[in-house]
Design a protein around this motif. Structure first.
Motif, PDB file in Angstrom:
ATOM      1  N   MET A   1       0.831  -1.200   0.000  1.00  0.00           N
ATOM      2  CA  MET A   1       0.000   0.000   0.000  1.00  0.00           C
ATOM      3  C   MET A   1       0.860   1.242   0.000  1.00  0.00           C
ATOM      4  SD  MET A   1      -3.069  -0.838   2.685  1.00  0.00           S
ATOM      5  CE  MET A   1      -2.165  -1.927   3.788  1.00  0.00           C
ATOM      6  N   THR A   2       0.469   2.200  -0.802  1.00  0.00           N
ATOM      7  CA  THR A   2       1.077   3.522  -0.780  1.00  0.00           C
ATOM      8  C   THR A   2       0.067   4.475  -0.173  1.00  0.00           C
ATOM      9  OG1 THR A   2       2.343   3.018  -2.772  1.00  0.00           O
ATOM     10  CG2 THR A   2       2.132   5.336  -2.148  1.00  0.00           C
ATOM     11  N   VAL A   3       0.256   4.774   1.100  1.00  0.00           N
ATOM     12  CA  VAL A   3      -0.719   5.568   1.840  1.00  0.00           C
ATOM     13  C   VAL A   3      -0.090   6.886   2.248  1.00  0.00           C
ATOM     14  CG1 VAL A   3      -2.196   5.667   3.871  1.00  0.00           C
ATOM     15  CG2 VAL A   3      -1.870   3.495   2.687  1.00  0.00           C
ATOM     16  N   ASP A   4      -0.790   7.988   1.979  1.00  0.00           N
ATOM     17  CA  ASP A   4      -0.323   9.317   2.339  1.00  0.00           C
ATOM     18  C   ASP A   4      -1.188   9.882   3.460  1.00  0.00           C
ATOM     19  OD1 ASP A   4       1.625   9.417   0.256  1.00  0.00           O
ATOM     20  OD2 ASP A   4       0.016   9.830  -1.173  1.00  0.00           O
ATOM     21  N   VAL A   5      -0.555  10.642   4.356  1.00  0.00           N
ATOM     22  CA  VAL A   5      -1.273  11.380   5.393  1.00  0.00           C
ATOM     23  C   VAL A   5      -1.264  12.846   4.997  1.00  0.00           C
ATOM     24  CG1 VAL A   5      -1.378  12.009   7.820  1.00  0.00           C
ATOM     25  CG2 VAL A   5      -0.541   9.746   7.159  1.00  0.00           C
ATOM     26  N   VAL A   6      -2.445  13.427   4.822  1.00  0.00           N
ATOM     27  CA  VAL A   6      -2.536  14.815   4.377  1.00  0.00           C
ATOM     28  C   VAL A   6      -3.580  15.549   5.221  1.00  0.00           C
ATOM     29  CG1 VAL A   6      -1.813  14.313   2.013  1.00  0.00           C
ATOM     30  CG2 VAL A   6      -4.229  14.217   2.604  1.00  0.00           C
ATOM     31  N   PRO A   7      -3.417  16.865   5.381  1.00  0.00           N
ATOM     32  CA  PRO A   7      -4.426  17.633   6.119  1.00  0.00           C
ATOM     33  C   PRO A   7      -5.758  17.658   5.378  1.00  0.00           C
ATOM     34  CG  PRO A   7      -2.362  18.858   5.879  1.00  0.00           C
ATOM     35  CD  PRO A   7      -2.267  17.688   4.961  1.00  0.00           C
ATOM     36  N   ILE A   8      -6.828  17.741   6.138  1.00  0.00           N
ATOM     37  CA  ILE A   8      -8.158  17.938   5.575  1.00  0.00           C
ATOM     38  C   ILE A   8      -8.373  19.436   5.408  1.00  0.00           C
ATOM     39  CG2 ILE A   8     -10.638  17.656   5.930  1.00  0.00           C
ATOM     40  CD1 ILE A   8      -9.966  15.215   7.698  1.00  0.00           C
ATOM     41  N   THR A   9      -8.626  19.871   4.194  1.00  0.00           N
ATOM     42  CA  THR A   9      -8.854  21.284   3.903  1.00  0.00           C
ATOM     43  C   THR A   9     -10.323  21.520   3.576  1.00  0.00           C
ATOM     44  OG1 THR A   9      -8.456  21.095   1.527  1.00  0.00           O
ATOM     45  CG2 THR A   9      -6.516  21.363   2.954  1.00  0.00           C
ATOM     46  N   GLY A  47      -8.372  18.538  10.439  1.00  0.00           N
ATOM     47  CA  GLY A  47      -7.905  17.225  10.862  1.00  0.00           C
ATOM     48  C   GLY A  47      -7.008  16.646   9.780  1.00  0.00           C
ATOM     49  N   PHE A  48      -6.873  15.321   9.784  1.00  0.00           N
ATOM     50  CA  PHE A  48      -6.006  14.659   8.815  1.00  0.00           C
ATOM     51  C   PHE A  48      -6.717  13.443   8.228  1.00  0.00           C
ATOM     52  CE2 PHE A  48      -3.211  17.115  11.448  1.00  0.00           C
ATOM     53  CZ  PHE A  48      -2.242  17.583  10.568  1.00  0.00           C
ATOM     54  N   MET A  49      -6.274  13.054   7.028  1.00  0.00           N
ATOM     55  CA  MET A  49      -6.866  11.886   6.381  1.00  0.00           C
ATOM     56  C   MET A  49      -5.779  11.029   5.752  1.00  0.00           C
ATOM     57  SD  MET A  49      -8.677  13.661   3.049  1.00  0.00           S
ATOM     58  CE  MET A  49      -7.802  14.830   2.010  1.00  0.00           C
TER      59      MET A  49
END
Length: 282
Positions: A1-9, A47-49
């Motif tokens: 899996m290539t999973v990224d953590v990014v802010p929720i905008t 938050g983050f997703m």
């Protein structure tokens, strides 16, 4: 899996709302709740997703506020709903680490489940004393002297002053917050609560804030009568740290977990305001 953590905008609100409705709680209007922080704050994100490619596979919501506590402005982050698809649960911790990596915030968690609670303890979150009482709302005879209870926004707005008026204005449009004003002679007490629902039906009031604990205790019977007859709520749930006592006509409840992590705040400075509890009606 290539999973990224990014802010929720702001641009992600609709997609995150669809994800939470499908995978967390379909009864909540997440699009309204995510956009329903009515107080002024410069929030770094919602938050983050977690994303696998372009697909959302996990979220951790956050509600931010700037509070004047102990004579200084404190930056608070209330950790909200944490939902990750089963296949990606091993990456859940990445969301929490991203949230905690933000410098300068005290973090509160006011409705953690059992699993996240153990994780939070590992990350040095401390529990709050949430000992509570359940008061039956009964149709007492209307013989309370000069005590008046009102939910009229105009009455509340023209009566409150100072920090209590600021608090009311900050929360007046919050989706889950409900407001009362108790008056006895020249005394007044601002009460904020939320409704607890069972199968979609409002069941009891959860007290979130009491402006004058003494007047609240002396006015408990007319308050609970009002909640029953005007709002159809059969009981009132109140933490002792919020109302300052265990009422005589009440049942003791086992505490439920609430936690916080802060380098500057003491437990007595942590409350339920400016949080998911006032923004998300479930």
């Amino acid at each position: 899996m290539t999973v990224d953590v990014v802010p929720i905008t702001e641009a992600d609100v609709d997609a995150v709302s669809d994800f939470l409705s499908a995978n967390h709680d379909g009864r909540v209007s997440w699009s309204r709740s995510l956009a329903a922080v009515p107080w002024e704050v410069t929030a770094p994100n919602r938050g983050f997703m977690l994303r696998d490619g372009g697909r959302i596979v996990g979220t951790l919501l956050a509600v931010y506020s700037d509070r004047l506590l102990g004579g200084r402005v404190e930056r608070l982050c209330n950790m909200g709903s944490w939902c990750v698809l089963p296949r990606y649960r091993s990456r859940s911790i990445l969301l929490l680490k991203a949230l905690l990596a933000q410098d300068g915030y005290s973090v509160t968690v006011l409705s953690p489940d059992d699993g996240p609670r153990e994780i939070l303890e590992f990350f040095k979150f401390r529990p709050l004393d949430t000992s509570a009482s359940l008061v039956p709302n009964l149709p007492w005879p209307r013989a309370f002297g000069r005590t008046r209870v009102s939910a009229d926004p105009n009455v509340i707005e023209r009566t409150l002053v100072g920090s209590e008026l600021v608090l009311y204005r900050d929360h007046a449009q919050a989706l889950a917050a409900r407001h009362l004003l108790v008056q006895r002679g020249i005394e007044s007490c601002y009460v904020m609560y939320r409704e607890y629902r069972f199968k979609g039906v409002p069941l009891f009031a959860m007290i979130l804030h009491v402006g004058d604990q003494g007047l609240f205790r002396r006015s408990l019977l007319p308050i609970t009568r009002h909640l029953l007859l005007r709002h159809g709520l059969v009981a009132t749930l109140a933490e002792r740290r919020v109302i300052g006592c265990a009422p005589a006509l009440s049942f003791k409840l086992a505490s439920w977990p609430k936690m916080y992590r802060s380098a500057t705040l003491e437990p007595a400075q942590i409350d339920d305001l400016y949080s998911e509890l006032v923004c998300v009606p479930w």
